[in-house]
Design a protein around this motif. Structure first.
Motif, mmCIF file in Angstrom:
data_model
loop_
_atom_site.group_PDB
_atom_site.id
_atom_site.type_symbol
_atom_site.label_atom_id
_atom_site.label_comp_id
_atom_site.label_asym_id
_atom_site.label_seq_id
_atom_site.Cartn_x
_atom_site.Cartn_y
_atom_site.Cartn_z
ATOM 1 N N PRO A 175 -14.218 90.129 89.873
ATOM 2 C CA PRO A 175 -13.825 91.544 89.858
ATOM 3 C C PRO A 175 -12.473 91.759 89.192
ATOM 4 N N VAL A 176 -12.369 92.863 88.477
ATOM 5 C CA VAL A 176 -11.092 93.288 87.911
ATOM 6 C C VAL A 176 -10.335 94.037 88.993
ATOM 7 N N ARG A 177 -9.146 93.591 89.315
ATOM 8 C CA ARG A 177 -8.359 94.179 90.403
ATOM 9 C C ARG A 177 -7.440 95.254 89.837
ATOM 10 N N ARG A 234 -20.431 103.794 83.636
ATOM 11 C CA ARG A 234 -21.552 103.609 82.709
ATOM 12 C C ARG A 234 -22.840 103.260 83.442
ATOM 13 N N THR A 235 -22.716 102.823 84.684
ATOM 14 C CA THR A 235 -23.884 102.629 85.526
ATOM 15 C C THR A 235 -23.750 103.543 86.742
ATOM 16 N N ALA A 287 -23.422 108.324 84.634
ATOM 17 C CA ALA A 287 -24.215 107.261 84.023
ATOM 18 C C ALA A 287 -25.471 107.780 83.341
ATOM 19 N N ASP A 288 -25.899 108.999 83.676
ATOM 20 C CA ASP A 288 -27.104 109.574 83.070
ATOM 21 C C ASP A 288 -26.815 110.291 81.755
ATOM 22 N N GLY A 341 -19.298 93.437 84.862
ATOM 23 C CA GLY A 341 -20.635 93.474 84.305
ATOM 24 C C GLY A 341 -21.274 94.844 84.299
ATOM 25 N N THR A 342 -20.953 95.640 85.307
ATOM 26 C CA THR A 342 -21.587 96.953 85.444
ATOM 27 C C THR A 342 -20.610 98.118 85.376
#
Length: 403
Positions: free
Chosen positions: A335-337, A193-194, A145-146, A235-236
């Motif tokens: 949530p995406v399962r 991405r996070t 994520a960095d 979302g994250t």
């Protein structure tokens, strides 16, 4: 435009060899190569160089007459002093002139950039790195994520896409300016991405000590093909196992907590639970791992509870059914399962050096449940209801410890 008509790509009757060669040369692109290396915690090796402010993966230009794979191996030797066979591709990226943003005097025509898998390096191999004394000033391992803060936007997109392709196991990703042209579920959700939740906690294949508070109960819910249910936050992009915090209705039963949470957040039911053990959470507010004693001796239960430790309880069980995705939280929160191998799941988490012990416990439980070991394959999204097998009594706790 006149194009060759012969099946082998040779010039057609309306073009001479010279004309055809000139045409192809006018459309020529640069060729580059890079190598994606991670450590045991899933962090990516990046280089700080003296000729640009942003970080890079090991790699560089492909020399005339050189294959991209040979160029990748050569660059590893020149930049890190490491000899390696580079034979697994992760991504091929078409880098446009517009996307690269090169100065006009460079006359950058675009580039085909190959990303190869350098593997997971242990401490010994990392210690063997020898920098050349010029160009490469330092190397470091960065949380995925960095990367956008360390690299140019195009480079960061390419590395994250290649890393997702490595986890996914469906083959090399084809990219345009770092973006997959046929994105998989990991790309669509944007995993990594996070920052991953850092849980470098000791795993103990035993019941949680009396008096040690249980903060979370989670489950490795195994489908008949040996893969486990993983939930992705749309979302994250964060990945986690089903589970959550205990509630009053659970009456102190971690399995009841898991049944309630898995049903509510993922419409998942499971049977034949096996208790795996617990992660011993940090003692202090800084998230340190002081509870993992270097002398191999356990403190008393009272001492652990008094010092602020807590337990994250883990079960394995047979995944029997998924209902329709729960409604009410909104599509952006549901949530995406997905199904992933246990190894793929750990690569999406950050369990640190203790992850291997938990993975071993999962496979012991899998064998006891009579479920085969899953080969790595593409992570599969489960958008609708699925019945895996006849449902058992999902509320019957099993005291067995897979230690």
């Amino acid at each position: 435009m006149t194009t060759p008509s012969a099946p082998d790509g040779s010039p057609g009757p309306s073009m001479t060899d010279e004309e055809y060669g000139a045409l192809r040369t006018s459309a020529a692109l640069w060729a580059g190569t890079s190598v994606l290396i991670t450590d045991a915690c899933g962090r990516v090796l990046v280089q700080r160089v003296d000729y640009r402010p942003s970080c890079l993966l090991p790699g560089g230009a492909v020399d005339k007459g050189e294959s991209p794979a040979r160029a990748a191996a050569r660059e590893l030797w020149e930049e890190l002093g490491v000899t390696a066979v580079v034979d697994r591709g992760l991504a091929v990226d078409w880098v446009s002139a517009e996307g690269f943003g090169a100065p006009g005097v460079m006359r950058f025509p675009g580039e085909i950039l190959h990303v190869y898998d350098g593997g997971v390096w242990d401490e010994g191999r990392i210690a063997a790195i020898r920098l050349p004394g010029h160009e490469v000033e330092a190397v470091e391992f960065a949380e995925p994520a960095d990367l956008p803060g360390l690299m140019t936007p195009g480079d960061a997109r390419r590395v994250l896409s290649a890393l997702r392709a490595r986890i996914d196991g469906a083959g090399p990703a084809l990219l345009e300016d770092g973006v997959p042209i046929a994105p998989g579920v990991l790309d669509r959700v944007g995993v990594l991405r996070t920052a991953r939740v850092r849980e470098h906690f000791p795993f103990r294949p035993a019941p949680a000590p009396e008096g040690l508070p249980v903060r979370r109960s989670e489950g490795w819910l195994l489908a008949p093909d040996g893969r486990v249910l993983v939930l992705l936050d749309p979302g994250t992009g964060a990945a986690r196992l089903p589970g959550g915090a205990p509630g009053p209705a659970d009456h102190g039963d971690p399995w009841a907590t898991l049944v309630r949470e898995a049903g509510g957040e993922a419409a998942a039911t499971a049977a034949r639970p096996l208790y795996l053990g617990h992660l011993l959470g940090p003692e202090g507010p800084d998230g340190s791992e002081g509870s993992d004693r270097s002398d191999g001796q356990d403190r008393s239960e009272a001492a652990e509870a008094a010092e602020g430790s807590y337990a994250l309880v883990c079960h394995a069980a047979v995944l029997t059914r998924l209902g329709p995705p729960p409604a009410g939280a909104g599509a952006d929160r549901t949530p995406v399962r997905v199904l992933a191998t246990p190894e793929q799941a750990l690569e999406l988490f950050d369990r640190g050096p203790h992850g291997a012990a938990q993975l071993a416990a999962v496979h012991r439980a899998r064998a006891l449940l009579g479920i085969p070991r899953a080969d790595r394959r593409a992570v599969t999204e489960l958008p609708g209801p699925v019945t895996f097998q006849a449902s058992g009594d999902v509320r019957r706790p099993c005291p067995k410890v897979c230690g």
